[in-house]
Scaffold this motif. Structure first.
Motif, mmCIF file in Angstrom:
data_model
loop_
_atom_site.group_PDB
_atom_site.id
_atom_site.type_symbol
_atom_site.label_atom_id
_atom_site.label_comp_id
_atom_site.label_asym_id
_atom_site.label_seq_id
_atom_site.Cartn_x
_atom_site.Cartn_y
_atom_site.Cartn_z
ATOM 1 N N SER A 82 16.575 5.260 5.126
ATOM 2 C CA SER A 82 17.125 3.405 4.929
ATOM 3 C C SER A 82 15.991 3.443 3.547
ATOM 4 O O SER A 82 16.793 2.897 2.729
ATOM 5 N N ALA A 83 14.996 3.685 4.036
ATOM 6 C CA ALA A 83 13.753 3.126 3.168
ATOM 7 C C ALA A 83 14.429 4.752 1.507
ATOM 8 O O ALA A 83 14.155 3.376 0.599
ATOM 9 N N TYR A 84 14.003 5.131 1.984
ATOM 10 C CA TYR A 84 14.199 6.017 0.337
ATOM 11 C C TYR A 84 15.978 5.187 0.067
ATOM 12 O O TYR A 84 15.606 5.781 -1.413
ATOM 13 N N LEU A 85 17.231 5.880 1.233
ATOM 14 C CA LEU A 85 17.820 5.296 0.010
ATOM 15 C C LEU A 85 18.137 4.183 -0.430
ATOM 16 O O LEU A 85 19.025 3.658 -1.467
ATOM 17 N N ILE B 290 -2.836 3.597 4.064
ATOM 18 C CA ILE B 290 -3.610 3.302 2.954
ATOM 19 C C ILE B 290 -3.824 4.723 1.962
ATOM 20 O O ILE B 290 -4.177 4.923 1.325
ATOM 21 N N LEU B 291 -3.965 6.395 3.195
ATOM 22 C CA LEU B 291 -4.092 7.673 2.362
ATOM 23 C C LEU B 291 -3.746 7.532 1.065
ATOM 24 O O LEU B 291 -3.827 7.789 0.020
ATOM 25 N N SER B 292 -2.069 7.076 1.073
ATOM 26 C CA SER B 292 -1.033 7.084 -0.021
ATOM 27 C C SER B 292 -1.453 5.963 -0.738
ATOM 28 O O SER B 292 -0.868 6.362 -2.068
ATOM 29 N N LEU B 293 -1.439 5.037 -0.963
ATOM 30 C CA LEU B 293 -1.723 3.874 -1.448
ATOM 31 C C LEU B 293 -3.129 4.715 -1.958
ATOM 32 O O LEU B 293 -3.623 4.426 -3.647
ATOM 33 N N VAL C 49 9.745 -0.904 2.629
ATOM 34 C CA VAL C 49 9.985 0.445 1.999
ATOM 35 C C VAL C 49 8.700 0.883 1.665
ATOM 36 O O VAL C 49 8.567 1.974 1.888
ATOM 37 N N GLN C 50 7.731 -0.094 1.768
ATOM 38 C CA GLN C 50 6.168 0.566 1.095
ATOM 39 C C GLN C 50 6.043 1.433 2.103
ATOM 40 O O GLN C 50 5.554 2.480 2.176
#
Lengths: 222, 227
Positions: free
Chosen positions: A98-101, B200-203, A57-58
């Motif tokens: 899929s990651a958001y839902l 990396i940018l979003s982290l 997801v991340q």
């Protein structure tokens, strides 16, 4: 330059709009199936499964859809699979959705009140029975408004499939513009069509949310 | 069917990648600051007594939230051009992203305003605070503190969405990637590197907003909870 907007151009845009809806449905169904698995994996009793799905997801949520689309389009080609723009766009959008839902639904499953989980356990229901018969039926009610709201995001995001050459509404607008060169007028029409598709869904989602809010306030302890 | 990856061939273009990432951050920073101001104004406007101002703000928010960013960028790009105004791709990108994120900010801020208990405002009136003081100390600052997490994730999403600006040839990270892949024919490797850079940018952005939150909201830091 190349004449005026005529009925053929509008027919072509209409066809593009139909493909936008088609691609949105593909993304919703594909992303919904994978997202459901992700939601369950995120609350799995196994720590390794929780971590793996969390990393998934991340990673997806930290990458722009545009880059995922390019990866799908060129990545599948790099491993020797010759895929159509539709398959590449469908696969990429499925991953993205899929990651958001998955995250939305995980939240909904976890927001089913704790006593419900405990009561189900107290009745000696198995983990599967507890999920299928007690938790999910309630979670679906909670999940409906945010899911409808997210469908608006899906429809808007299919516009990015135009960059890998899939002829949906945005791409058909670009093609019409290439022959007429009246960008402002054509993109304004495109914007109106997107608005006509998205706004009813937005209103519906808000209405569902209000109805839910009322239902919940009735249940709130005195 | 064999997958041969050659990362070194692409990685030797690292100065280009870095320049692209820097421009993406710059775009995001400009649009975040301007969009936050613009969106807050629109949120205030939605609560205005004049139905004209309130209606205009609602139309703005709903129009932007229900159309794709790509269409908005093209409309700004070609709209300004058809008015005979020439701007750089960077300026157009900042303008379009500001208009876009402003609408989302307005919606989030409105939720924050609505969450301010009526009694707080009445108490402030009872203490003879001026309208401006009430707006600033009782409504705006506590509202921002309440919706800070939602705002920051919206701004991270904005940074990711700025990739769309590659379509009007603003030289940000995705545009750099498009250029490098057409130069090296190493598309898969290029986009994997770019995906890693975006993660990396979003982290980095999330960590930055978290730190900023600690500085801006000392009460939250001490109590561990919002207002």
């Amino acid at each position: 330059m190349g004449g005026h907007l005529n009925i053929n151009h509008l027919m072509f845009l209409g066809q593009g709009a139909l493909w936008t809806i088609g691609l949105s449905v593909i993304a919703l169904i594909g992303g919904g199936i994978v997202g459901f698995v992700i939601a369950l994996a995120r609350i799995s009793p196994l720590k390794s499964v929780r971590i793996a799905s969390g990393v998934y997801v991340q990673l997806i949520q930290g990458t722009p859809l545009l880059v995922i689309l390019f990866l799908g389009y060129f990545g599948l080609a790099a491993i020797g699979l010759k895929v159509s723009a539709l398959a590449a766009a469908g696969a990429s959008l499925t991953l993205y959705v899929s990651a958001y839902l998955g995250e939305i639904w995980r939240g909904c499953i976890q927001s089913v009140p704790k006593p419900q989980w405990e009561a189900a356990e107290g009745l000696a229901l198995s983990r599967t029975q507890r999920m299928m018969k007690v938790i999910l039926p309630q979670a679906i009610r909670i999940a409906t408004p945010p899911t409808v709201g997210f469908m608006v995001q899906i429809i808007k995001n299919t516009s990015l499939a135009s960059v890998v050459g899939f002829v949906e509404l945005m791409r058909s607008g670009q093609i019409v513009n290439n022959s007429l060169f009246e960008p402002f007028a054509i993109y304004a029409i495109i914007a109106v069509v997107y608005f006509a598709m998205c706004y009813p869904l937005s209103l519906f989602s808000q209405k569902l949310e209000r109805r839910m809010g009322r239902g919940r306030s009735n249940l709130a302890p005195a | 069917m064999s997958l041969q990856l050659d990362f070194p061939a692409v990685l030797e273009r690292w100065p280009n990648f870095l320049a692209g990432a820097a421009l993406t951050l710059e775009l995001a920073a400009f649009a975040t600051v301007l969009g936050a101001l613009f969106g807050t104004l629109a949120a205030v406007g939605r609560g205005a007594r004049s139905p004209l101002i309130a209606g205009a703000c609602k139309v703005y928010v709903e129009t932007i939230r229900n159309t794709p960013l790509l269409v908005q960028i093209f409309l700004v790009y070609f709209g300004l051009a058809s008015l005979g105004l020439k701007f750089s791709a960077f300026t157009v990108a900042v303008a379009a992203l500001t208009i876009n994120v402003g609408a989302y900010t307005a919606e989030i801020m409105r939720a924050g305003f609505e969450a301010i208990p009526r009694g707080q405002i009445e108490a402030a009136e009872g203490l003879a605070l001026s309208r401006l003081q009430i707006y600033w100390h009782i409504i705006l600052l506590p509202a921002i503190e309440k919706v800070y997490p939602a705002l920051t994730s919206q701004f991270v999403l904005l940074m990711l969405a700025s990739s769309v600006c590659s379509q009007i040839s603003a030289e940000e990270l995705t545009a750099v990637a498009n250029y490098i892949q057409s130069d090296t024919y190493r598309a898969f490797e290029t986009y994997i590197i770019v995906a890693v850079l975006y993660v990396i940018l979003s982290l980095v952005m999330r960590a930055g907003f978290w730190g900023l939150g600690l500085v801006l909201f000392p009460r939250r830091r001490r109590l561990g909870t919002p207002l």
